[in-house]
Design an enzyme around this catalytic site. Structure first.
Site, short mmCIF file in Angstrom:
data_model
loop_
_atom_site.label_atom_id
_atom_site.label_comp_id
_atom_site.label_asym_id
_atom_site.label_seq_id
_atom_site.Cartn_x
_atom_site.Cartn_y
_atom_site.Cartn_z
CB CYS A 1 42.30 9.19 -32.16
SG CYS A 1 42.85 9.75 -30.54
CG HIS B 1 47.95 9.34 -30.14
ND1 HIS B 1 48.10 10.06 -28.98
CD2 HIS B 1 46.68 9.58 -30.55
CE1 HIS B 1 46.96 10.69 -28.71
NE2 HIS B 1 46.09 10.42 -29.65
P1 NAD Z 1 37.53 20.58 -29.28
O1 NAD Z 1 37.65 21.20 -27.94
O2 NAD Z 1 38.61 20.81 -30.28
O3 NAD Z 1 36.16 21.04 -29.98
C1 NAD Z 1 34.95 21.07 -29.28
C2 NAD Z 1 34.15 22.27 -29.78
O4 NAD Z 1 32.86 22.26 -29.18
C3 NAD Z 1 34.79 23.62 -29.45
O5 NAD Z 1 34.69 24.45 -30.59
C4 NAD Z 1 33.92 24.15 -28.29
O6 NAD Z 1 33.89 25.55 -28.27
C5 NAD Z 1 32.58 23.58 -28.68
N1 NAD Z 1 31.64 23.45 -27.55
C6 NAD Z 1 31.89 23.48 -26.23
N2 NAD Z 1 30.74 23.26 -25.53
C7 NAD Z 1 29.75 23.12 -26.45
C8 NAD Z 1 28.37 22.88 -26.36
N3 NAD Z 1 27.76 22.73 -25.19
N4 NAD Z 1 27.66 22.78 -27.51
C9 NAD Z 1 28.27 22.90 -28.72
N5 NAD Z 1 29.59 23.13 -28.86
C10 NAD Z 1 30.32 23.23 -27.73
O7 NAD Z 1 37.29 19.04 -29.03
P2 NAD Z 1 37.67 17.85 -30.02
O8 NAD Z 1 39.10 17.53 -29.86
O9 NAD Z 1 37.13 18.15 -31.36
O10 NAD Z 1 36.87 16.65 -29.34
C11 NAD Z 1 35.50 16.42 -29.60
C12 NAD Z 1 35.19 14.97 -29.25
O11 NAD Z 1 35.97 14.12 -30.11
C13 NAD Z 1 35.52 14.55 -27.82
O12 NAD Z 1 34.61 13.55 -27.42
C14 NAD Z 1 36.90 13.93 -27.97
O13 NAD Z 1 37.20 13.00 -26.95
C15 NAD Z 1 36.75 13.23 -29.31
N6 NAD Z 1 38.02 12.99 -30.02
C16 NAD Z 1 39.01 13.91 -30.02
C17 NAD Z 1 40.20 13.63 -30.67
C18 NAD Z 1 41.35 14.60 -30.66
O14 NAD Z 1 42.47 14.15 -30.64
N7 NAD Z 1 41.12 15.88 -30.69
C19 NAD Z 1 40.35 12.43 -31.36
C20 NAD Z 1 39.29 11.52 -31.39
C21 NAD Z 1 38.12 11.81 -30.71
#
Ligand code: NAD
Length: 339
Positions: free
Chosen positions: A141, A220
């Site tokens: 992000c 942020h």
């Molecule tokens: P999150 O924890 O909200 O969601 C991840 C989901 O994946 C959860 O529902 C979890 O139960 C599931 N999960 C866990 N292990 C798994 C597996 N082995 N197979 C399939 N599903 C599984 O995470 P998020 O915030 O959505 O982040 C996801 C990615 O996006 C990360 O790489 C993060 O760095 C990136 N990201 C996050 C944000 C943010 O602010 N949340 C912003 C930009 C990028």
């Protein structure tokens, strides 16, 4: 024919990417994969998204919860052309071998290291170079926010040097187990990892970043100081440049948006199924120019800013649009009509 897309990992980013993909006429959402039953799994089914069991998840637990499961992750992948991996940080890397074995193209998120994919991606910055790639990583992000602004400022004025302080939200709104609750935590990794991550998009950009974590979940804020190569005619020129560029939202003084609470209240008021803010948010009064020294604040809604970028990454991969501007316009139009 529409590109068949599946989403593995249905959390903060995955559920938003699934909604965005479902609204694009040149894409079909094959399904979403989750490891455990939850209210989100129930909502996915309500929305008509086929639900698959991922990551060694327990099919019996879904059945016991009364949730209709369409199959396994492997079955979902077999029916898809591309999988958008939205699993937690570093999990995507572990999934990478399975995607390769299945012969499916993966798109990873910013929590993975840059080496997970052929290229890091930001639509405004390197869409053309990403066309036809077999794997991509949509940057985080904060990196997305800086890359969008850098794409604009580099093209219009040139950038000699960029320093940014990233004031980071501590957690996403649903992450009730994370902090800090009261305090400001300096990130003692000096400079922070964000600068090198921006360089995965713009290798020649002279940028250095610092970060602090504050107890908020909304957004942020970046505090930017950019030395431009060609001084703009006036600060009004820069304001107009930001205002007329897609995926930037500028607030005027009379709108009385004091900070992130009002930004997200605006997002709720303007409507839509999700009260998200996918644009870089700037304030007219938060932009200053002295000679070629540009200073500006921008707010980044961490939960949603990368969502349209994932849609554009799919278009780049499958060469569904000739350039970033065309893809972004298409993506944004279909996201806006959904509001
Ligand atoms: P999150 O924890 O909200 O969601 C991840 C989901 O994946 C959860 O529902 C979890 O139960 C599931 N999960 C866990 N292990 C798994 C597996 N082995 N197979 C399939 N599903 C599984 O995470 P998020 O915030 O959505 O982040 C996801 C990615 O996006 C990360 O790489 C993060 O760095 C990136 N990201 C996050 C944000 C943010 O602010 N949340 C912003 C930009 C990028």
């Amino acid at each position: 024919m529409a590109v068949r897309v599946s989403v593995n990992g249905y959390g903060t980013i995955g559920k938003r990417v699934a909604d965005a993909v479902a609204r694009q006429p040149d894409m079909t959402l094959v399904g979403v994969a989750k490891t455990r039953p939850s209210f989100e799994a129930a909502v996915a089914i309500e929305r008509g998204y086929p639900l698959y069991v991922a990551g060694g998840g327990d099919l019996g637990a879904f059945r016991a919860a009364g949730l209709r499961v369409a199959g396994t992750l492997e079955e979902m992948i077999r029916a898809s052309d591309v999988v958008v991996d939205c699993t937690p940080e570093k999990t995507g890397q572990a999934n990478s071998a399975a995607y390769t074995a299945a012969g499916i193209r993966p798109i990873f998120q910013g929590g993975e290291s840059a080496t997970v994919a052929e290229a890091s991606f930001n639509a405004a910055s390197n869409f053309t170079a990403a066309r036809g790639k077999k794997s991509l990583r949509v940057v985080s992000c904060n990196t997305t926010g800086i890359a969008r602004a850098a794409a604009l400022l580099r093209e219009k004025y040139g950038v000699a040097e960029w320093e940014a302080t990233i004031v980071r939200r501590a957690a996403d709104p649903s992450e009730s187990d994370r902090g800090p609750i009261n305090g400001i935590l300096p990130n003692f990794k000096l400079p922070s990892h964000h600068g090198p991550d921006v360089k995965t998009i713009f290798p020649d950009l002279r940028i250095s970043t610092l970060a602090v974590v504050v107890p908020t979940t909304l957004m942020h804020i970046h505090v930017n100081h950019v030395r431009l190569e060609r001084p703009p005619a006036s600060v009004g020129d820069v304001v107009e440049a930001f205002r007329s560029t897609p995926r930037f939202h500028l607030f005027r003084r009379w709108e009385q948006v004091a900070g992130t609470p009002q930004v997200m209240e605006y997002a709720r008021d303007r409507g839509g199924r999700r009260p998200d803010m996918m644009e870089n948010v700037l304030w007219e009064e938060g932009i200053s120019l002295q000679g070629n020294e540009l200073r500006f604040f921008q707010a980044i809604h961490q939960e949603s800013i990368v969502v349209p970028e994932n849609v554009d990454a799919i278009r780049a991969m499958f060469e569904l649009a000739p350039d970033g501007a065309t893809s972004m316009a298409r993506t944004d139009q279909h996201l806006a009509t959904a509001r």
